[in-house]
Design an enzyme around this catalytic site. Structure first.
Site, PDB file in Angstrom:
ATOM      1  N   HIS A 106      29.374  18.025  43.563  1.00  0.00           N
ATOM      2  CA  HIS A 106      28.185  18.821  43.874  1.00  0.00           C
ATOM      3  C   HIS A 106      26.924  17.979  43.819  1.00  0.00           C
ATOM      4  O   HIS A 106      26.087  18.048  44.727  1.00  0.00           O
ATOM      5  CB  HIS A 106      28.060  19.990  42.898  1.00  0.00           C
ATOM      6  CG  HIS A 106      26.685  20.589  42.901  1.00  0.00           C
ATOM      7  ND1 HIS A 106      26.249  21.456  43.889  1.00  0.00           N
ATOM      8  CD2 HIS A 106      25.619  20.406  42.058  1.00  0.00           C
ATOM      9  CE1 HIS A 106      24.986  21.782  43.655  1.00  0.00           C
ATOM     10  NE2 HIS A 106      24.588  21.163  42.551  1.00  0.00           N
ATOM     11  N   PHE A 155      21.026  -7.786  37.771  1.00  0.00           N
ATOM     12  CA  PHE A 155      20.543  -6.780  36.833  1.00  0.00           C
ATOM     13  C   PHE A 155      21.556  -6.545  35.718  1.00  0.00           C
ATOM     14  O   PHE A 155      21.200  -6.406  34.549  1.00  0.00           O
ATOM     15  CB  PHE A 155      20.246  -5.469  37.571  1.00  0.00           C
ATOM     16  CG  PHE A 155      19.731  -4.380  36.669  1.00  0.00           C
ATOM     17  CD1 PHE A 155      18.405  -4.362  36.280  1.00  0.00           C
ATOM     18  CD2 PHE A 155      20.581  -3.395  36.203  1.00  0.00           C
ATOM     19  CE1 PHE A 155      17.932  -3.362  35.438  1.00  0.00           C
ATOM     20  CE2 PHE A 155      20.117  -2.384  35.359  1.00  0.00           C
ATOM     21  CZ  PHE A 155      18.785  -2.384  34.982  1.00  0.00           C
ATOM     22  N   CYS A 168      30.281  24.707  45.252  1.00  0.00           N
ATOM     23  CA  CYS A 168      29.464  25.922  45.324  1.00  0.00           C
ATOM     24  C   CYS A 168      30.102  26.991  46.213  1.00  0.00           C
ATOM     25  O   CYS A 168      29.873  28.185  46.016  1.00  0.00           O
ATOM     26  CB  CYS A 168      28.064  25.574  45.825  1.00  0.00           C
ATOM     27  SG  CYS A 168      27.099  24.618  44.624  1.00  0.00           S
TER      28      CYS A 168
END
Length: 395
Positions: free
Chosen positions: A345, A100, A319
């Site tokens: 996160h 690719f 968080c």
């Protein structure tokens, strides 16, 4: 193909509609599915350490044969014991074939039935990538799962071009298998070889690619290539709906290059098991957070005094410790910690999302869970053209 005892065994543990929960056994560990694989293009998931990835629940990483072939090169990887030792990651690694990237990144490429001649995107040097060399590169990397070298046509390709890509990919698969078996027979870990089915958006070509691929051997898993390469999402869903009944039930299905949260949830609904994408870290570096209430860019002025975490439902270190206001401060100040925290996160968000999907499958209520989750997520995604979409609009 020579395998270690138990290597390549896929255990289907539950279904809900077409959604599946399973486990793939590999020499370096077990992968629970559905699973998301962060992309470590150059032997690193950008800005994150292997320890941080483990703490985030990552079970398997993806490495890129094209990039690692160009730099640091197979000689370095071989001399230093393969990519696992080189980067300090002891879990499974899946490598793509490099195909690719040759088609999408190389400055110039010329494709023929033997392989691809291309110029490096780094320095313009001339290279020749063949199915055999792709297998050699992935062997030098020491990948636990190795993808066959294939031709991936763009989403807007004609039927004639897609037919050529299907035929060429099938011919290259035979050559990949032959070379892979030589590596498997040399006394080391041979890894697993996954074929890749092509066919773009042409349903009959997709089904033919699957039929002829499965007729060639007892593959331990199957890659679905040539989707999410520019076509509309509805086209991707239609193709997955069409091919799912023809895919082996007792083998993992890997949808290549897909990893935005809503795309992942919809693909699991259609029987896909494995995913990879640069989206969580690329978006994180640019200030965009994935949350249960949708995506938003933390650089927005409205977050300047916001004491809340990015996502109150998330259990990641970002968080747990930092406010939106602090994260915005890091980004507008150009501090590297900000992009690291958002990358961490976003990776944890996708790992946790696949865990939630798996739990819903095992409860037998995936469709209901997916509908509810998507309804909440999509309500929060900013509309195209709004300031929220402009990453620097409110800095």
């Amino acid at each position: 193909m020579t395998r270690h005892p138990g290597e390549g065994r896929f255990r289907l543990e539950g279904t809900s509609g077409r959604a599946r929960a399973g486990a793939l056994s590999l020499a370096r560990g077990e992968i629970r599915t559905p699973c998301f694989m962060p992309v470590g293009t150059l032997g690193t998931v950008k800005s994150l350490t292997p320890g941080e990835l483990r703490e985030a629940g990552v079970e398997v990483l993806l490495g890129n044969a094209y990039h690692l072939y160009l730099r640091p090169g197979t000689r370095v990887l071989t001399e230093l014991g393969g990519l696992h030792r080189f980067m300090g990651w002891d879990g499974p690694i899946l490598t793509d074939s490099g195909g690719f990237q040759v088609f999408s990144l190389a400055r110039i490429n010329e494709i023929d039935d033997e392989g691809v001649t291309f110029r490096s995107h780094l320095d313009g040097s001339l290279h020749r990538l063949t199915p055999e060399l792709s297998m050699d590169i992935q062997a030098a990397i020491g990948a636990d799962i190795r993808m066959a070298f294939d031709e991936c046509p763009p989403g807007e390709a004609s039927r004639e071009a897609v037919r050529t890509a299907v035929e060429r990919s099938l011919a290259w698969l035979e050559r990949c298998r032959a070379r892979h078996e030589t590596h498997s027979g040399r006394g080391g870990r041979g890894g697993l070889l996954f074929p890749i089915v092509q066919g773009a958006s042409f349903g009959e070509l997709r089904l033919e690619s699957i039929e002829r691929t499965l007729a060639m051997g007892d593959w331990p898993g199957i890659g679905i290539g040539g989707l999410s390469v520019g076509e509309e999402k509805e086209v991707t869903h239609r193709v997955l709906d069409a091919i799912e009944p023809s895919l082996p039930q007792d083998r993992p299905r890997y949808l290549m290059g897909v990893g935005y949260p809503d795309d992942l949830v919809e693909a699991v609904r259609r029987g896909v098991d494995m995913f990879d994408c640069v989206a969580p870290t690329r978006n994180g570096r640019n200030g965009t957070a994935f949350t249960a209430q949708g995506r938003f860019n933390i650089k927005g002025a409205r977050f300047a005094t916001d004491p809340a975490p990015l996502d109150e439902t998330c259990d990641c270190a970002c968080c747990a410790r930092y406010s939106r206001a602090y994260l915005r401060h890091l980004f507008v100040s150009g501090e590297l910690l900000g992009l690291r925290l958002l990358s961490l996160h976003n990776v944890r968000f996708l790992i946790r999302l696949t865990s939630l999907a798996r739990a819903a499958i095992l409860r037998g209520e995936y469709d209901r869970w997916a509908d509810d989750w998507l309804a909440t997520y999509r309500r929060g995604i900013p509309r195209a053209g709004t300031q929220e979409e402009g990453e620097d609009a409110e800095c």
